[in-house]
Scaffold this motif. Sequence first.
Motif, PDB file in Angstrom:
ATOM      1  N   ASN A   1    -120.651  66.169-108.610  1.00  0.00           N
ATOM      2  CA  ASN A   1    -120.125  66.773-107.386  1.00  0.00           C
ATOM      3  C   ASN A   1    -119.078  65.843-106.779  1.00  0.00           C
ATOM      4  O   ASN A   1    -119.391  64.742-106.334  1.00  0.00           O
TER       5      ASN A   1
ATOM      6  N   ILE B   1    -122.027  61.269-111.289  1.00  0.00           N
ATOM      7  CA  ILE B   1    -122.031  62.172-110.139  1.00  0.00           C
ATOM      8  C   ILE B   1    -121.015  63.275-110.400  1.00  0.00           C
ATOM      9  O   ILE B   1    -119.804  63.039-110.398  1.00  0.00           O
TER      10      ILE B   1
ATOM     11  N   VAL C   1    -119.630  64.728-103.117  1.00  0.00           N
ATOM     12  CA  VAL C   1    -120.605  63.656-102.899  1.00  0.00           C
ATOM     13  C   VAL C   1    -119.961  62.294-103.130  1.00  0.00           C
ATOM     14  O   VAL C   1    -120.117  61.370-102.314  1.00  0.00           O
ATOM     15  N   ILE C   2    -119.220  62.140-104.220  1.00  0.00           N
ATOM     16  CA  ILE C   2    -118.587  60.850-104.484  1.00  0.00           C
ATOM     17  C   ILE C   2    -117.508  60.566-103.453  1.00  0.00           C
ATOM     18  O   ILE C   2    -117.257  59.412-103.106  1.00  0.00           O
TER      19      ILE C   2
ATOM     20  N   VAL D   1    -128.719  63.039-107.682  1.00  0.00           N
ATOM     21  CA  VAL D   1    -127.316  63.302-107.432  1.00  0.00           C
ATOM     22  C   VAL D   1    -126.498  63.268-108.718  1.00  0.00           C
ATOM     23  O   VAL D   1    -125.393  63.839-108.777  1.00  0.00           O
ATOM     24  N   GLY D   2    -127.008  62.635-109.760  1.00  0.00           N
ATOM     25  CA  GLY D   2    -126.289  62.564-111.019  1.00  0.00           C
ATOM     26  C   GLY D   2    -126.807  63.509-112.079  1.00  0.00           C
ATOM     27  O   GLY D   2    -126.338  63.454-113.224  1.00  0.00           O
TER      28      GLY D   2
ATOM     29  N   ALA E   1    -128.566  65.956-101.894  1.00  0.00           N
ATOM     30  CA  ALA E   1    -127.155  65.577-101.960  1.00  0.00           C
ATOM     31  C   ALA E   1    -126.782  64.585-100.868  1.00  0.00           C
ATOM     32  O   ALA E   1    -125.819  63.820-101.023  1.00  0.00           O
TER      33      ALA E   1
ATOM     34  N   GLY F   1    -128.267  55.157-106.751  1.00  0.00           N
ATOM     35  CA  GLY F   1    -127.934  56.557-106.991  1.00  0.00           C
ATOM     36  C   GLY F   1    -128.303  57.060-108.361  1.00  0.00           C
ATOM     37  O   GLY F   1    -128.086  58.244-108.666  1.00  0.00           O
TER      38      GLY F   1
END
Length: 402
Positions: free
Chosen positions: A288, A286, A291-292, A247-248, A256, A239
Amino acid sequence: MATRAGTSFQRRARSKRAPVPGTRPSLQNGQLLLSTGVPSLDYLIGGGLAVGTLLLVEEDRYESYSRMLLKYFVAEGIVCGHSLLIASAKDHPEEILQDLPAPLLDDVIEIKESTKETEDNMADITSAAALQDSMSIAWRYQNLPVVQTALTSSSRFGHYYDVSKTMSPELQHSVNCHSFFRPDEVPLDVAAAEFSNMNFGYVKLLRAIQRVIREEGFDGSSPQTKQRNILRIGIHSLGSVLWGDDVGLNENPESAYSLTRFLYALRGLLRTSLSACMITVPAYLIQNKAVIGRVVKLSDTVIGLESFNASERETNPIYKDYHGLFHVRQLPRLNCLISDVPDTKDLAFKLKRKLFTIERLHLPPDLSDTVSRSSKQDVAESAKLLSSGCGGVASGNKHLDF
């Protein structure tokens, strides 16, 4: 007919299958377990990592201790004779193999433990008189049970390793090891492209894992040539930007769902094969939260490492014996309705006598008159964070409340 007196019933013999090396059945749900290389971590997650499941490790900010857990996982596979598949986008898998900790022999561990116990007993005897004189209200705690900080099981499972020494090359090459280095597998012209709404690096990694599982018979489609074995999969810093994932980078990334689709497909491969996987993810990057949250739900076991390096807790007297906090985010529910819940959530990790250990974090009574007022306020504020698992803790500005 006289010669066939009695019943013709015959007990059906149970089929005997050779046990898989380095594994044991779980006492709770009968699932086949393997060791993560850290006995205290095995104790926390229910006795070990279940075969066919995914262990997600949330990296610490400096990536020192999460990388160490991955090395323990790989080293335990080598000692047990398991096949390996190491994937990384930052360090080459060969570099990870060359930096594995050396295993400790059982007799060495027993000698060290007995020596430590002898030293502790001598220290207790010499300081007993001093403690009795210095602690004026220690009588309040004389009848309280001693807090057991070590996380140990009654049965031995897994091995111990010395992080100050590296594993011998002969032992490293004694098992079948596959490697996946993203810069060598993904061309630069297609590094940013996506295939089936998934990062191309993730697609290549899934194909590599699927090929190893099928060719070596870990899925049961083709019988293994030798004794049944386990495939250990270790993926480093999945990731991150080096994997071509954004994503980060911002709160609303373009890809995403690329990481979550990869985890969903990977779990399908693990469930249908004799394999287990450990993945380290830079969760602190991350932004969001949705997402996590999906990443956690798509994993079986999730743990987090919070290092004290370059933080205010590094100088806090309550954490002076530890190197960071250990968080159990999620435990799997396998062949049962509920998961195995640890007896405490206040956990910390440290490097103790060249060993990585996870222990219970408890609040020691600070009754010394030499402690400054500011230190007492720091301890009181830290006590509020641990009040849920450590019992009655003072509130307000008071240090102790009787």
